[in-house]
Enzyme design. Structure first.
Site, mmCIF file in Angstrom:
data_model
loop_
_atom_site.group_PDB
_atom_site.id
_atom_site.type_symbol
_atom_site.label_atom_id
_atom_site.label_comp_id
_atom_site.label_asym_id
_atom_site.label_seq_id
_atom_site.Cartn_x
_atom_site.Cartn_y
_atom_site.Cartn_z
ATOM 1 C CG ASP A 82 -14.242 20.582 25.938
ATOM 2 O OD1 ASP A 82 -13.231 20.839 25.249
ATOM 3 O OD2 ASP A 82 -14.299 20.825 27.162
HETATM 4 C C1 BGC Z 1 -11.064 22.244 27.289
HETATM 5 C C2 BGC Z 1 -11.653 23.399 26.489
HETATM 6 C C3 BGC Z 1 -10.681 23.831 25.434
HETATM 7 C C4 BGC Z 1 -10.358 22.649 24.553
HETATM 8 C C5 BGC Z 1 -9.357 22.965 23.469
HETATM 9 C C6 BGC Z 1 -10.612 21.137 26.398
HETATM 10 O O1 BGC Z 1 -9.910 20.167 27.124
HETATM 11 O O2 BGC Z 1 -12.034 21.756 28.190
HETATM 12 O O3 BGC Z 1 -11.949 24.473 27.346
HETATM 13 O O4 BGC Z 1 -11.214 24.887 24.689
HETATM 14 O O5 BGC Z 1 -9.791 21.616 25.357
HETATM 15 O O6 BGC Z 1 -8.099 23.163 24.004
#
Ligand code: BGC
Length: 754
Positions: free
Chosen positions: A230
């Site tokens: 993530d």
């Molecule tokens: C979120 C993800 C997301 C990623 C990219 C993160 O903060 O938890 O779900 O895909 O950011 O935006």
């Protein structure tokens, strides 16, 4: 034809390391020397968020217009994996047109508490529903040659301290509830990528947990794709690489790549892990390159129509009582309508955070109802979103309107400020001014319908006082028109609750254990998540899991079930549409062992089907309960085990509307638990080798000490008490079993079985 992977042997350590982190927020690094292009990954999950120019994680810069499909809380309520697959295919098309290699979704974390700020992005409180819908989405996306990213792996069930908190979960709930949906998606649909979550699990960051990322995901489940972090989830890059995290996102300042290259130069284990991860990145690029170019432009109308169809399927009719002899919904064709509530004019159709889509268009219920019903409709906002605004005048105006019309339709809900990625809710109540408005409207006109716009459940203190309630979730850009389709009867509602609506937050399973403190959140409710909790305690809820009404009615015939050759349970039940409208029924199959050696839920959903049935006709609905889904996680042997014996199979219209049941006999898995001196006499007696060896002596002891005469306790009580004696302590009592005897017994029991 060479593939990117063919170049792996010729890459330098630095080049390999460069592949294992992003170039920037959304792209991977190219290697021009070998002609390796840079590919793009981007959010997800219910629409494409491809930022046009300046990339920034917080979405401050606009993204290209894309169709905003219903977020998962809506889509999950359709209980239809095939519908999810169609949505996935549309997401794949939009990604392909924008040359996006991987769309970051679906998110299938379990809704452990209604308070989780991101519940609108998640499917259900039940792992089979979450896993089935997730698998449908992945299949659909990937059918277009675009990759998906199954997230957030794993046990990421809150936003509070989401980047550091440890989800402290026992093995059974971890396996049976929190990992089961992920397992299903991986095995059924092989997502190209899995995104690890921010949090720790039992003290270890998911991003650097070899147990999670390698043992479970790859060795046990057979995952073949790439693990991406993530955004910003990596704590120790080298540890993460060795644990099985292939790609760190977003791109940093180069320091992680240097750390990886340096460690690889001196440590063969890191070098080997780097080869594996760099190879997986090359494979991902190869997969992306294999997709033929897709020319735009996007068929905006067709995708909007799909968004509308799916939104219509996602709406859950919670209540539809008769007033003056007829149900309030669908609205009568000649009724004058007071349409009330700012949400009808300014729809809330998606949540805040990384999933925020720039929609191609937005339908409001006000426009759609006015288009359909013309001057029969009058609107009053009733309240302003800003709680601090002067609400009284708006309320009075709406109440006067309601009093003068045949029916009032009141849109209530949660605002962007109340639920979003990044923080959790503190309560499940609607704003006081909205509740006050509703009370005043109902007093002025009892013929009132409530329509809810919310990403996760809210308390419904008015459920007994309002004749009709429509749970319209956050439904994507066509939610307004889809809601009107249901209100007017153009669409017969068929959505079901994928999460229980509790009476009070105090009743919910994680209450008192959510969101934790001092860096830890204890999953104290164990396996009793969602309906499993309310059923185990026989608690009243406002609306149960699986509930949802229709404008027609369905009758269930006799259920039959049989165990197939592969061990699955084949269930059939005839369902008749007994009303006068065509409709859809979501047939649910709940299963539980009649008796179990461990704590089990009273019933667990194991199969479901959304079936279209024409008015007056009967459909034989066939469902399959997978044998593996009957298993519980046996902590003695660290694996899933199916207990042998009788299982109750229930066909139901909700978790609390059981329409028929039948019992089947299931052959269990053989479990040979190694015996130790600490094994209880009960465990020893149950052991196939040791049991017969001690049975005679045990019976004699019972006879000697536990007679019905003037002994200190009954034979039965004595047997129970002795049952808990560890075998290794028996010699101390001088009952004819000495230490050598115990050793011999254990050796015989634990010898490899021929
Ligand atoms: C979120 C993800 C997301 C990623 C990219 C993160 O903060 O938890 O779900 O895909 O950011 O935006």
């Amino acid at each position: 034809m060479t593939s990117p992977r063919d170049h792996l042997p010729e890459l330098s350590t630095e080049e390999k390391a460069s592949l294992t982190s992003g170039k920037d927020f959304w792209t991977l690094k190219p290697i021009d020397r070998i002609g390796l292009p840079s590919i793009m990954v981007t959010d997800g999950p219910h629409g494409l968020r491809k930022q046009a120019a300046e990339s920034d994680h917080l979405g401050l810069s606009e993204s290209v217009p894309a169709t905003c499909f219903p977020p998962a809380s809506g889509l999950g309520s359709a209980f239809d994996p095939e519908l999810a697959e169609r949505v996935g295919a549309a997401l794949g098309v939009e990604s392909a047109i924008e040359d996006v290699a991987v769309i970051l979704g679906p998110g299938i974390n379990i809704k452990r508490s209604p308070l989780c700020g991101r519940n609108f992005e998640y499917v259900s409180e039940d792992p089979i529903v979450a896993g089935s819908i997730g698998a449908g989405l992945v299949k659909g996306i990937q059918s277009q040659g675009v990759g998906s990213s199954l997230k957030h792996f794993a046990a990421n069930n809150q936003e509070f301290e989401r980047m550091t908190a440890s989800s402290d979960v026992d093995p059974r709930p971890l396996r049976e509830i929190y990992l089961r949906g992920f397992e299903r998606v991986v095995k059924d649909a092989q997502p190209w990528t899995v995104m690890c979550s921010y949090n720790k699990i039992n003290g270890v960051y998911a991003s650097q947990d070899p147990w999670l990322l390698t043992q479970v995901l790859r060795d046990e489940w057979g995952f073949e794709g790439l693990v991406v972090s993530d955004w910003g989830a990596v704590n120790d890059r080298v540890a993460a690489l060795v644990a099985g995290l292939d790609l760190e996102m977003p791109g940093g300042d180069g320091a992680p790549d240097r750390a990886v290259a340096t460690a690889a130069a001196s440590d063969p284990a890191v070098a080997a892990a780097l080869d594996v991860s760099a190879g997986r990145v090359l494979d991902l690029v190869g997969r992306a390159q294999a997709r033929p170019a897709v020319a735009g432009p996007l068929d905006v109308d067709a995708h909007h129509a799909l968004a509308r169809e799916v939104a219509g399927r996602s709406i859950v009719l919670l209540k539809n009582d008769a007033v003056d002899g007829a149900p309030l919904l669908p609205l009568a064709e000649d009724a004058s309508i007071a349409l009330i509530g700012e949400f009808a004019r300014t729809p809330r159709f998606q949540g805040g955070g990384s999933s925020h889509i720039n929609p191609t268009r937005v339908d409001s219920a006000l426009d759609a109802l006015t288009a359909a019903a013309g001057d029969r409709v009058d609107f009053a906002p009733g309240f302003a979103f800003d709680a601090a605004a002067e609400q009284d005048a708006l309320r009075d105006e709406a109440v006067a309107l309601a009093a003068s019309r045949d029916v009032a339709v009141v849109f209530l809900g949660l605002t962007d400020a109340e639920e979003s990625e990044g923080f959790d809710r503190e309560h499940i109540d609607l704003a006081a001014h909205q509740l006050a408005l509703l009370d005043a409207v109902v007093a002025a006109n009892p013929r009132t319908v409530v329509v809810l716009s919310n990403g996760s459940v809210v308390a419904l203190p008015f459920a007994d006082r309002v004749p009709a309630i429509v749970e319209a979730w956050l439904l994507g850009q066509a939610g307004g028109s889809a809601t009107v389709d249901v209100l007017l009867g153009a669409v017969n509602p068929s959505g079901r609750l994928a999460e229980t609506i509790p009476q009070r937050i105090e009743d919910t399973p994680a209450f008192g254990n959510f969101p934790g403190s001092n860096g830890h959140v204890r999953y104290g409710e164990g396996i009793f998540v969602g309906y499993r909790w309310y059923d185990a305690r026989d608690m009243a809820v406002t609306y149960p899991f699986g509930h949802g009404l229709s404008y027609t009615s369905f009758a269930y015939g006799a259920v039959s079930a049989e165990v197939t050759e592969s061990g699955d349970i084949a269930v059939t039940v005839p369902v008749t549409n007994t009303g006068s409208r065509d409709g859809r029924e979501v047939v649910q199959v709940y299963v539980a062992p009649v008796a179990s050696a461990v704590e089990r839920a009273s019933r667990e959903l194991k199969a479901f089907a959304s079936v279209a049935i024409a008015a007056g006709s009967t459909t034989e609905v066939a469902l399959t309960v997978r044998r593996e889904d009957l298993a519980y996680w046996d902590i003695r042997v660290d694996r899933f085990v199916v207990e042998g014996g009788a299982y109750r199979v229930e066909a139901a219209a909700s978790s609390r509307d059981l329409r028929g049941s039948v019992t089947v006999e299931v052959a269990g898995d053989a479990v040979l638990v190694p015996l130790t001196p600490e094994s209880t006499l009960t465990a020893v007696l149950a052991h196939p080798v040791a049991g017969p060896m001690v049975a005679g002596a045990f019976a004699a002891l019972q006879e000697q000490f536990g007679g019905e005469g003037d002994g200190i306790m009954s034979g039965e009580a004595m047997a129970k008490m002795m049952g808990s004696f560890p075998i290794g302590r028996l010699p101390a009592f001088g009952w004819g079993l000495d230490r050598d005897g115990v050793d011999q017994l254990l050796a015989a029991a634990n010898a490899p079985q021929g």
